[in-house]
Write an enzyme that holds these catalytic residues in place. Sequence first.
Site, PDB file in Angstrom:
ATOM      1  N   SER A 179       0.833  -1.197   0.000  1.00  0.00           N
ATOM      2  CA  SER A 179       0.000   0.000   0.000  1.00  0.00           C
ATOM      3  C   SER A 179       0.878   1.261   0.000  1.00  0.00           C
ATOM      4  O   SER A 179       1.716   1.413  -0.883  1.00  0.00           O
ATOM      5  CB  SER A 179      -0.972  -0.034   1.184  1.00  0.00           C
ATOM      6  OG  SER A 179      -1.970   0.945   1.044  1.00  0.00           O
ATOM      7  N   ASP A 276      -8.570  -2.998  -7.062  1.00  0.00           N
ATOM      8  CA  ASP A 276      -8.093  -2.685  -5.718  1.00  0.00           C
ATOM      9  C   ASP A 276      -9.191  -1.983  -4.924  1.00  0.00           C
ATOM     10  O   ASP A 276      -9.691  -0.933  -5.323  1.00  0.00           O
ATOM     11  CB  ASP A 276      -6.851  -1.798  -5.819  1.00  0.00           C
ATOM     12  CG  ASP A 276      -6.190  -1.579  -4.481  1.00  0.00           C
ATOM     13  OD1 ASP A 276      -6.805  -0.916  -3.622  1.00  0.00           O
ATOM     14  OD2 ASP A 276      -5.055  -2.062  -4.294  1.00  0.00           O
ATOM     15  N   HIS A 344      -6.634  -5.873  -1.415  1.00  0.00           N
ATOM     16  CA  HIS A 344      -5.667  -4.800  -1.208  1.00  0.00           C
ATOM     17  C   HIS A 344      -4.580  -5.332  -0.280  1.00  0.00           C
ATOM     18  O   HIS A 344      -4.881  -5.945   0.743  1.00  0.00           O
ATOM     19  CB  HIS A 344      -6.338  -3.571  -0.586  1.00  0.00           C
ATOM     20  CG  HIS A 344      -5.415  -2.398  -0.399  1.00  0.00           C
ATOM     21  ND1 HIS A 344      -4.909  -1.670  -1.463  1.00  0.00           N
ATOM     22  CD2 HIS A 344      -4.900  -1.823   0.722  1.00  0.00           C
ATOM     23  CE1 HIS A 344      -4.135  -0.703  -0.999  1.00  0.00           C
ATOM     24  NE2 HIS A 344      -4.108  -0.780   0.320  1.00  0.00           N
TER      25      HIS A 344
END
Length: 399
Positions: A179, A276, A344
């Site tokens: 991330s 995502d 994610h």
Amino acid sequence: MTTWLNFAVVLLLTCAPWGAQCVYKYRLPVSLTLVKNTTATTLGAYCLDGTLPAYQFNKGFGSGIRNWLLHFEGGGWCNDVESCLERAITRHGSTNYMDKVGTFSGILSDNVSLNPDFYNWNRVKLRYCDGASFAGDSKFDNGTKLLYFRGQKIWQAIIHDLLPLGLANADKALLSGASAGGLAAFLHCNEFSSFLPKTATVKCISDAGFFLDAPDIAKHYTIRTYFNDVVSLQGVEKNLDLKCTSSVDDPRLCFFEQHLLNYIRKPVFILNTAYDVFQLYNIFVPPTADVLKQWSHCKHNITTCTTTQIETLQAYRQLMIQTLDDFYKHSASGGMFIDSCFAHSQIERQDNWFAADSPTVQKKKIAEAVGDWYFERTVTKLIDCLYPCNKSCKNLLPA
């Protein structure tokens, strides 16, 4: 403004819905290590609230004793003083709020059956407490409120702590992140290699860090505006790649992986889902672009999406594939794993990384694809078919 941490309400799931992979509950406990006070003071490396930054280190063994994997923790960003002050009283802004012992899994696991290629490497998790993907270098001080935007210094301080522990003599090294940490891995990829021997094999992987510089459903560049604010507030611009910043109209665009990609000198691997869920929530369909909440049900349960909404999601996927087209066709050393899961940050999740029923693309699991790329066993550029074709997905949203 929002701190965009990890939209925990969506992501906090247990293994219960997936059954079989619950056997992969193994977690390696690793203690928190504060950066040496002398190093932090010399560099000016502090978390948002002024506490010492930290990392977790698990020593390698056997054939991996001279190999290093450094992994940036994710956790969103803050783009104004108010949101950064809020962040400063959380684990993403202060080591005072971090657990003294954390756990390693996925790519950080020390279990050969769960992490076959990197299990015995020296593995380090760089804890995230700045709010600009370890890239800022400034300070806010109005006499009553003080914030340190020192992500760049934190990164350098941790490196200085690790060099005498063996990093200075590394044979192989992999810089990774998830991330906001995935973005950090690419932002620091070139610099990372400068700390290591010229003979070392150095590569970088970004998991869920390919945030598209694209308009939302209302045709507004919400994420670009947000990133611009982060860069400006935290003094990031001077730490961005000079070749990139000199090639674009606005240097702040180089905070996006897609604009930075061509200027990374080391081999890189892009691990991302084409759907995502962080981007779905905050970039493609942010609340400001859906004031009538027409996407509310769809964003929480894909099975409720209308035909038009599914077509819109497929168009967003296609934009990601098009954005990566040059890299796919022309990067001889690059790797890719673009799946079609609503997920994610997959690299630290054992059930996603390497388990009996992990997601696959063209019959390869993520760990296998990354290992094949790093060790050059085969060219690994995998792009999944359109949703809902992949039945192996571990979707974070019902699908």
